[in-house]
Design an enzyme around this catalytic site. Structure first.
Site, PDB file in Angstrom:
ATOM      1  N   SER A   1       0.667  -1.281   0.062  1.00 55.53           N
ATOM      2  CA  SER A   1      -0.067  -0.065  -0.121  1.00 55.53           C
ATOM      3  C   SER A   1       0.864   1.388  -0.031  1.00 55.53           C
ATOM      4  O   SER A   1       0.488   2.275  -0.493  1.00 55.53           O
ATOM      5  CB  SER A   1      -0.732   0.013   1.218  1.00 55.53           C
ATOM      6  OG  SER A   1      -0.187  -0.173   2.273  1.00 55.53           O
ATOM      7  N   GLU A   2       2.004   1.128   0.560  1.00 58.98           N
ATOM      8  CA  GLU A   2       2.974   2.476   0.575  1.00 58.98           C
ATOM      9  C   GLU A   2       4.438   1.931   0.748  1.00 58.98           C
ATOM     10  O   GLU A   2       4.833   0.799   1.106  1.00 58.98           O
ATOM     11  CB  GLU A   2       2.779   3.213   1.872  1.00 58.98           C
ATOM     12  CG  GLU A   2       1.326   3.716   2.112  1.00 58.98           C
ATOM     13  CD  GLU A   2       0.756   4.695   1.025  1.00 58.98           C
ATOM     14  OE1 GLU A   2       1.591   5.262   0.271  1.00 58.98           O
ATOM     15  OE2 GLU A   2      -0.436   5.046   1.101  1.00 58.98           O
ATOM     16  N   THR A   3       5.290   2.545  -0.159  1.00 58.32           N
ATOM     17  CA  THR A   3       6.725   2.504  -0.363  1.00 58.32           C
ATOM     18  C   THR A   3       7.114   3.840   0.291  1.00 58.32           C
ATOM     19  O   THR A   3       6.887   4.859  -0.306  1.00 58.32           O
ATOM     20  CB  THR A   3       7.248   2.246  -1.332  1.00 58.32           C
ATOM     21  OG1 THR A   3       6.825   0.806  -1.609  1.00 58.32           O
ATOM     22  CG2 THR A   3       8.854   1.838  -1.448  1.00 58.32           C
TER      23      THR A   3
END
Length: 281
Positions: A47-49
């Site tokens: 969902s996030e990096t």
């Protein structure tokens, strides 16, 4: 390019919320462009990096979902802070984000595991226009009777904007099957990062879920930014008595249980969110 992979808000690599972390994003192998960061985030698929570059007093951090950049992400902040602590040792950090300055403190808990505490930007709370609420409920397949009248719908902000909806029952929270495109379009129009669905089990205990179609995923397993927004919401509406600590459980319905500790101080300052993070193999 080295992408580290961590599970945040857990000590179990198979639980919590996975986040990608790129340390030294300006030097490994060279300064990354926005398009490159977005492409890396899409390839990682979480969902996030988070992408970190050194600043004179800390780090500049940017967060990318597989579909877009977001101004702030709590679980990737926790993961990034633990990654830095593994490299340089625990202690205070300062993250410069698009949402503002985020102080973070890393330490070891009673079991010797690294943990991180972030302090959000000062939160705000806003009313939800009636047409937006009606559209969100329709996209979710919820009726007004599915809502807990003790926790009214609001827009919460603590670095990113979240629609906060309280389910009347745990069963309602567990049954999440929404119209992905319809909810995504509403969220893009209104600049909502997630739709935060909560069920209050006790005065300080919450079960939560976060719909995240704008990020290209159905659901975010453990969401620090919206946990901070929830803390600001509860304080602003007088639904808790600060200072108070909340226990927030998320990811159970996905098979990736995570635990977020949320500390709500008196006044109008930032909300603290604490959790572990562990390297994934």
């Amino acid at each position: 390019m080295t992408v580290l992979r961590y599970a945040a808000f857990t000590r179990d690599p198979a639980a919590g919320n996975p986040a990608g972390v790129v340390l030294d994003a300006d030097t490994e192998p060279g300064a990354l462009t926005d398009a490159q960061m977005l492409a890396i985030a899409a390839e990682v698929g979480y969902s996030e990096t988070a992408f970190l570059t050194r600043a004179t007093d800390g780090y500049t951090v940017r967060y990318f979902s597989p579909k877009a950049e977001v101004p702030f992400c709590g679980h990737a902040t926790i993961a990034s802070a633990v990654a830095v602590a593994e490299r340089t040792g625990p202690g205070p950090l300062l993250f410069h984000t698009l949402a503002g300055e985020i102080p973070v403190v890393t330490s070891r808990d009673a079991d010797g595991q690294l943990t991180a505490t972030l302090t959000s930007v000062p939160p705000t709370v806003a009313e939800v226009p009636a047409p937006d609420l009606a559209e969100a409920l329709a996209a979710l397949g919820w009726s007004p009777d599915d809502l807990d009248p003790a926790l009214p719908p609001r827009i919460g902000f603590a670095g990113a904007r979240h629609l906060i909806l309280a389910a009347a029952t745990r069963d309602r929270l567990a049954d999440l099957d929404y119209d992905f495109d319809r909810l995504r379009n509403l969220m893009l129009w209104r600049d909502w990062t997630t739709v935060k669905l909560v069920w209050r089990e006790s005065e300080t205990g919450f079960h939560v879920r976060d719909a995240f179609p704008v990020g290209g995923v159905v659901e975010d397993p453990a969401t620090g930014a919206s946990a901070a927004a929830l803390g600001g919401y509860l304080r602003e509406l007088g639904l808790v008595r600060p200072p108070v600590r909340l226990s927030v459980l998320q990811g159970e319905d996905l098979g990736r249980p995570g635990h977020l500790t949320v500390d709500i101080p008196e006044g109008t300052g930032g909300i603290q969110v604490t959790g572990n993070a562990i390297r994934m193999t």
